[in-house]
Design an enzyme around this catalytic site. Structure first.
Site, PDB file in Angstrom:
ATOM      1  N   GLU A   1      -1.678  -8.689   4.250  1.00 33.68           N
ATOM      2  CA  GLU A   1      -1.461  -9.025   5.595  1.00 33.68           C
ATOM      3  C   GLU A   1      -2.862  -9.190   6.179  1.00 33.68           C
ATOM      4  O   GLU A   1      -2.819  -9.697   7.210  1.00 33.68           O
ATOM      5  CB  GLU A   1      -0.621  -7.816   6.388  1.00 33.68           C
ATOM      6  CG  GLU A   1      -1.492  -6.618   6.761  1.00 33.68           C
ATOM      7  CD  GLU A   1      -1.691  -5.648   5.610  1.00 33.68           C
ATOM      8  OE1 GLU A   1      -1.176  -6.087   4.546  1.00 33.68           O
ATOM      9  OE2 GLU A   1      -2.457  -4.653   5.787  1.00 33.68           O
TER      10      GLU A   1
ATOM     11  N   CYS B   1       0.861  -1.111   0.143  1.00 34.19           N
ATOM     12  CA  CYS B   1       0.105   0.065  -0.204  1.00 34.19           C
ATOM     13  C   CYS B   1       0.762   1.353   0.061  1.00 34.19           C
ATOM     14  O   CYS B   1       1.626   1.488  -1.124  1.00 34.19           O
ATOM     15  CB  CYS B   1      -0.959  -0.079   1.088  1.00 34.19           C
ATOM     16  SG  CYS B   1      -2.438   1.280   0.922  1.00 34.19           S
TER      17      CYS B   1
ATOM     18  N   HIS C   1      -3.658  -5.332   0.352  1.00 34.37           N
ATOM     19  CA  HIS C   1      -3.219  -5.710   1.767  1.00 34.37           C
ATOM     20  C   HIS C   1      -3.199  -7.336   2.183  1.00 34.37           C
ATOM     21  O   HIS C   1      -4.144  -7.629   2.833  1.00 34.37           O
ATOM     22  CB  HIS C   1      -4.043  -4.942   2.869  1.00 34.37           C
ATOM     23  CG  HIS C   1      -3.985  -3.581   3.059  1.00 34.37           C
ATOM     24  ND1 HIS C   1      -2.849  -2.854   3.687  1.00 34.37           N
ATOM     25  CD2 HIS C   1      -4.541  -2.362   2.484  1.00 34.37           C
ATOM     26  CE1 HIS C   1      -2.871  -1.573   3.680  1.00 34.37           C
ATOM     27  NE2 HIS C   1      -3.967  -1.293   3.029  1.00 34.37           N
TER      28      HIS C   1
END
Ligand code: MN
Length: 237
Positions: free
Chosen positions: A208, A95, A206
């Site tokens: 994660e 990001c 994202h």
């Protein structure tokens, strides 16, 4: 073990857990450290999400829709990118991380997608906390990219997948030497990589928050793998 330096941000725990989950060690890096101090003993770099990048760093005036910036963080991370690349450290940038990677290497950013990209999809999808892995749009991967190779190793069904999306900025001019490795259907750049580096990849979504998916967890697995396998450690000392 492989020591991954993770840049400080407000949602650090998701990133830290993603690294620990695939067998890495995590060290938090923040702008109170010198770049030398921060990278001492670090074998891979994870650039995290957060504020907008100061547009002066790519020679633009601030757009009215520019969000919060953190000039100390920008300066620290530009320094980290330069040093990490000089040392051949693997880099995964997420990001804002992708955005600072691109700017640190001489590229520029679209300061606000809704006001500057006609017909853009919704890239800043607000989702309730309990739905943190909601998906927003497709990405189309370049088939000869590192990104596609890493993702297809885990999900061998083509060059398309669904990702989340929480950004209002994106790459405009790609830094010299980098190439686009994925775009959204509206043309917004969703991933870049440096084909001359062994592992230098930025993604706009994202992963994660998507580590329940093998393709997404795989990005962290490969960061750790590249950190462990780094050649020329003696040269980099
Ligand atoms: Mn997006």
């Amino acid at each position: 073990m492989a020591m991954v330096g993770i840049t400080s941000c407000r949602k650090i725990e998701d990133y830290r857990q993603s690294v620990l989950h695939v067998g890495g060690e995590a060290r938090l890096l923040d702008p109170s450290m010198s770049v030398d101090e921060a990278l001492q003993g670090v074998e891979g770099l994870l650039l995290t999400g957060g504020e907008d990048v100061e547009p002066a760093l790519y020679h633009e005036e601030p757009h009215p829709q520019l969000g919060e910036v953190d000039r100390a963080r920008d300066a620290f991370e530009v320094g980290l990118v330069g040093r990490a690349r000089a040392q051949g450290l693997p880099i995964l940038a997420i990001c804002r991380g992708l955005q600072i990677l691109n700017v640190a290497c001489g590229g520029s950013l679209i300061q606000d997608i809704p006001s500057l990209v006609a017909g853009a999809l919704e890239h800043r999808l607000a989702v309730p906390p309990h739905q943190s892995f909601d998906l927003a749009h497709e990405i189309w991967m370049e088939s000869d990219s590192l990104l596609a190779r890493l993702m297809k190793e885990r999900v061998p069904d083509g060059d398309v997948c669904q990702v989340n999306s929480r950004h209002h900025q994106a790459v405009k001019d790609v830094a010299a030497g980098f190439k686009v490795s994925a775009t959204a259907p509206d043309g917004v750049i969703e991933a870049i990589e440096d084909p001359a580096a062994r592992f230098c990849l930025g993604v706009q979504w994202h992963p994660e928050m998507l580590t329940h998916r093998p393709d997404q967890a795989g990005l962290f697995t490969h960061l750790i793998g590249a950190a462990r396998a780094r050649p020329g450690l003696a040269l980099a000392a």
